[in-house]
Scaffold this motif. Structure first.
Motif, PDB file in Angstrom:
ATOM      1  N   ALA A  39       0.824  -1.222   0.000  1.00 16.14           N
ATOM      2  CA  ALA A  39       0.000   0.000   0.000  1.00 16.14           C
ATOM      3  C   ALA A  39       0.856   1.269   0.000  1.00 16.14           C
ATOM      4  O   ALA A  39       0.553   2.232  -0.709  1.00 16.14           O
ATOM      5  CB  ALA A  39      -0.932  -0.021   1.205  1.00 16.14           C
ATOM      6  N   ASP A  40       1.956   1.247   0.777  1.00 16.10           N
ATOM      7  CA  ASP A  40       2.806   2.442   0.847  1.00 16.10           C
ATOM      8  C   ASP A  40       3.440   2.736  -0.504  1.00 16.10           C
ATOM      9  O   ASP A  40       3.566   3.887  -0.917  1.00 16.10           O
ATOM     10  CB  ASP A  40       3.930   2.238   1.878  1.00 16.10           C
ATOM     11  CG  ASP A  40       3.403   2.374   3.296  1.00 16.10           C
ATOM     12  OD1 ASP A  40       2.269   2.883   3.444  1.00 16.10           O
ATOM     13  OD2 ASP A  40       4.106   1.950   4.233  1.00 16.10           O
ATOM     14  N   GLU A  41       3.865   1.665  -1.183  1.00 20.65           N
ATOM     15  CA  GLU A  41       4.515   1.864  -2.484  1.00 20.65           C
ATOM     16  C   GLU A  41       3.509   2.363  -3.525  1.00 20.65           C
ATOM     17  O   GLU A  41       3.845   3.175  -4.381  1.00 20.65           O
ATOM     18  CB  GLU A  41       5.187   0.568  -2.933  1.00 20.65           C
ATOM     19  CG  GLU A  41       6.413   0.241  -2.098  1.00 20.65           C
ATOM     20  CD  GLU A  41       6.930  -1.169  -2.319  1.00 20.65           C
ATOM     21  OE1 GLU A  41       8.154  -1.329  -2.381  1.00 20.65           O
ATOM     22  OE2 GLU A  41       6.107  -2.104  -2.414  1.00 20.65           O
ATOM     23  N   LEU A  42       2.276   1.863  -3.428  1.00 22.96           N
ATOM     24  CA  LEU A  42       1.238   2.352  -4.343  1.00 22.96           C
ATOM     25  C   LEU A  42       0.971   3.827  -4.090  1.00 22.96           C
ATOM     26  O   LEU A  42       0.780   4.619  -5.018  1.00 22.96           O
ATOM     27  CB  LEU A  42      -0.052   1.557  -4.166  1.00 22.96           C
ATOM     28  CG  LEU A  42      -0.062   0.178  -4.818  1.00 22.96           C
ATOM     29  CD1 LEU A  42      -1.368  -0.538  -4.516  1.00 22.96           C
ATOM     30  CD2 LEU A  42       0.138   0.288  -6.332  1.00 22.96           C
ATOM     31  N   LYS A  43       1.003   4.183  -2.812  1.00 24.07           N
ATOM     32  CA  LYS A  43       0.797   5.584  -2.446  1.00 24.07           C
ATOM     33  C   LYS A  43       1.935   6.431  -3.027  1.00 24.07           C
ATOM     34  O   LYS A  43       1.720   7.522  -3.554  1.00 24.07           O
ATOM     35  CB  LYS A  43       0.774   5.703  -0.915  1.00 24.07           C
ATOM     36  CG  LYS A  43      -0.080   6.843  -0.422  1.00 24.07           C
ATOM     37  CD  LYS A  43      -0.290   6.734   1.080  1.00 24.07           C
ATOM     38  CE  LYS A  43      -0.170   8.113   1.680  1.00 24.07           C
ATOM     39  NZ  LYS A  43       0.218   8.105   3.084  1.00 24.07           N
ATOM     40  N   GLU A  44       3.144   5.888  -2.921  1.00 26.25           N
ATOM     41  CA  GLU A  44       4.306   6.588  -3.474  1.00 26.25           C
ATOM     42  C   GLU A  44       4.155   6.723  -4.993  1.00 26.25           C
ATOM     43  O   GLU A  44       4.481   7.759  -5.563  1.00 26.25           O
ATOM     44  CB  GLU A  44       5.583   5.812  -3.101  1.00 26.25           C
ATOM     45  CG  GLU A  44       6.875   6.329  -3.733  1.00 26.25           C
ATOM     46  CD  GLU A  44       7.273   7.725  -3.270  1.00 26.25           C
ATOM     47  OE1 GLU A  44       6.611   8.286  -2.383  1.00 26.25           O
ATOM     48  OE2 GLU A  44       8.235   8.274  -3.845  1.00 26.25           O
ATOM     49  N   GLY A  45       3.635   5.669  -5.645  1.00 25.95           N
ATOM     50  CA  GLY A  45       3.369   5.737  -7.083  1.00 25.95           C
ATOM     51  C   GLY A  45       2.424   6.888  -7.382  1.00 25.95           C
ATOM     52  O   GLY A  45       2.608   7.629  -8.350  1.00 25.95           O
TER      53      GLY A  45
ATOM     54  N   TRP B 276       7.547   1.522 -12.371  1.00 25.98           N
ATOM     55  CA  TRP B 276       6.554   0.463 -12.143  1.00 25.98           C
ATOM     56  C   TRP B 276       5.551   0.861 -11.067  1.00 25.98           C
ATOM     57  O   TRP B 276       4.390   0.484 -11.116  1.00 25.98           O
ATOM     58  CB  TRP B 276       7.242  -0.861 -11.793  1.00 25.98           C
ATOM     59  CG  TRP B 276       7.862  -1.533 -12.995  1.00 25.98           C
ATOM     60  CD1 TRP B 276       9.179  -1.830 -13.171  1.00 25.98           C
ATOM     61  CD2 TRP B 276       7.198  -1.987 -14.183  1.00 25.98           C
ATOM     62  NE1 TRP B 276       9.381  -2.429 -14.395  1.00 25.98           N
ATOM     63  CE2 TRP B 276       8.170  -2.537 -15.033  1.00 25.98           C
ATOM     64  CE3 TRP B 276       5.876  -1.965 -14.609  1.00 25.98           C
ATOM     65  CZ2 TRP B 276       7.874  -3.073 -16.278  1.00 25.98           C
ATOM     66  CZ3 TRP B 276       5.568  -2.495 -15.853  1.00 25.98           C
ATOM     67  CH2 TRP B 276       6.560  -3.043 -16.679  1.00 25.98           C
ATOM     68  N   MET B 277       6.005   1.630 -10.080  1.00 23.02           N
ATOM     69  CA  MET B 277       5.073   2.068  -9.033  1.00 23.02           C
ATOM     70  C   MET B 277       4.021   3.001  -9.624  1.00 23.02           C
ATOM     71  O   MET B 277       2.850   2.931  -9.260  1.00 23.02           O
ATOM     72  CB  MET B 277       5.827   2.762  -7.894  1.00 23.02           C
ATOM     73  CG  MET B 277       6.591   1.789  -7.028  1.00 23.02           C
ATOM     74  SD  MET B 277       7.098   2.464  -5.422  1.00 23.02           S
ATOM     75  CE  MET B 277       8.335   3.618  -5.908  1.00 23.02           C
ATOM     76  N   VAL B 278       4.457   3.877 -10.550  1.00 20.51           N
ATOM     77  CA  VAL B 278       3.510   4.791 -11.201  1.00 20.51           C
ATOM     78  C   VAL B 278       2.535   3.976 -12.063  1.00 20.51           C
ATOM     79  O   VAL B 278       1.322   4.200 -12.026  1.00 20.51           O
ATOM     80  CB  VAL B 278       4.260   5.843 -12.055  1.00 20.51           C
ATOM     81  CG1 VAL B 278       3.281   6.625 -12.907  1.00 20.51           C
ATOM     82  CG2 VAL B 278       5.056   6.778 -11.165  1.00 20.51           C
ATOM     83  N   ILE B 279       3.060   3.000 -12.803  1.00 17.06           N
ATOM     84  CA  ILE B 279       2.201   2.170 -13.652  1.00 17.06           C
ATOM     85  C   ILE B 279       1.199   1.401 -12.778  1.00 17.06           C
ATOM     86  O   ILE B 279       0.014   1.336 -13.094  1.00 17.06           O
ATOM     87  CB  ILE B 279       3.049   1.201 -14.509  1.00 17.06           C
ATOM     88  CG1 ILE B 279       3.860   2.011 -15.513  1.00 17.06           C
ATOM     89  CG2 ILE B 279       2.160   0.181 -15.218  1.00 17.06           C
ATOM     90  CD1 ILE B 279       4.927   1.228 -16.235  1.00 17.06           C
ATOM     91  N   ALA B 280       1.678   0.857 -11.662  1.00 12.94           N
ATOM     92  CA  ALA B 280       0.786   0.127 -10.759  1.00 12.94           C
ATOM     93  C   ALA B 280      -0.329   1.051 -10.284  1.00 12.94           C
ATOM     94  O   ALA B 280      -1.494   0.645 -10.212  1.00 12.94           O
ATOM     95  CB  ALA B 280       1.568  -0.420  -9.570  1.00 12.94           C
TER      96      ALA B 280
END
Ligand code: HEC
Length: 220
Positions: free
Chosen positions: A96-102, A174-178
């Motif tokens: 979730a944190d990485e998606l937020k960072e994305g 990849w985080m932005v794409i996710a």
């Protein structure tokens, strides 16, 4: 009496202070050397010449193909190879944190054109200052776009959109794409697969490494 004392003390202090600053030529020699292997390095210093190498330098470049710690494996994509773009993917999964960072990165780098809610109507476009319509990620044309093609879009740019390769490293891309794919999955796009549940990050990294190794082997 006290006055005289303090003048004398101040004078002494000043003399000592000035004397310690004296770095006349006489002081530039090291004097006696008690531990030569501490004074004179036995190893070649980084920026000295070196008779052991043909280029005469001590500093060596990393071995070809070396990957810096924490950096991703190379993607082996060639600009313009759209067939390879479409099949390119990643095994990386994000919590979730990485998606937020994305999302944070998307809002910094992409939302100005693609719009904070990804409808292609960001402030730069809606103000009329940018002529080309940015991709509307909610549109059917982009809902099922292969992730590798998105990756290539970020890495190399697409027509009026410039490359974001220097702003976003592989993981960030990849985080932005996710982040985009998550939104798309909630708007009629494919099921979201970048979530943490599928694999732990280190397993994912290993899986990517294995896929990459296979690719390297296949390319040989
Ligand atoms: C300066 C405006 C601008 C910015 C900033 C921008 N884009 Fe774009 N983007 C565009 C335009 C315009 C297109 C349509 C290009 C075309 O198809 O001609 C596009 C297309 C795309 C596409 C589709 C590529 C394809 O193969 O059709 C993706 C994916 C994309 N952008 C992702 C991003 C991401 C992710 C970011 C942020 C890192 C970003 N864009 C930042 C303007 C922008």
């Amino acid at each position: 009496m006290n006055k005289i004392k303090s003048i004398v003390v101040a004078g002494l202090g000043l003399t000592l202070g000035l004397a310690s600053c004296d770095s006349g030529n006489m002081r530039r020699t090291p004097g006696h050397v008690y531990a030569p292997d501490m004074t004179y390095s036995r190893a070649y210093e980084s920026y000295t010449s070196n008779p052991n190498f043909s280029d005469g330098l001590t500093n060596r470049a990393p071995v070809t193909g070396a990957i810096a710690r924490d950096h991703a494996m190379p993607d082996h994509l060639n600009e313009g190879d759209t067939i390879a773009y479409k099949s390119y993917t990643t095994a990386a999964r994000f919590n979730a944190d990485e998606l937020k960072e994305g999302g944070r990165l998307f809002n910094i780098y992409c939302a100005i054109c693609h719009g904070p809610n990804m409808d292609g109507n960001g402030p730069l476009y809606s103000s009329g200052k940018f002529a080309a319509m940015p991709a509307n990620f909610k549109d059917a044309k982009y809902l099922h776009m292969p992730v590798g093609q998105m990756y290539a879009g970020i890495k190399y740019g697409k027509n009026m959109m410039g490359s974001y390769a220097s702003q976003l490293d592989t993981k960030q891309r990849w985080m932005v794409i996710a982040y985009i794919k998550k939104m798309q999955s909630e708007n009629g796009g494919d099921a979201f697969v970048f979530g943490e549940a599928t694999a732990k990050p280190d397993t994912a990294a290993k899986a990517t490494a294995v896929t990459e190794e296979k690719k390297v082997a296949a390319n040989k």
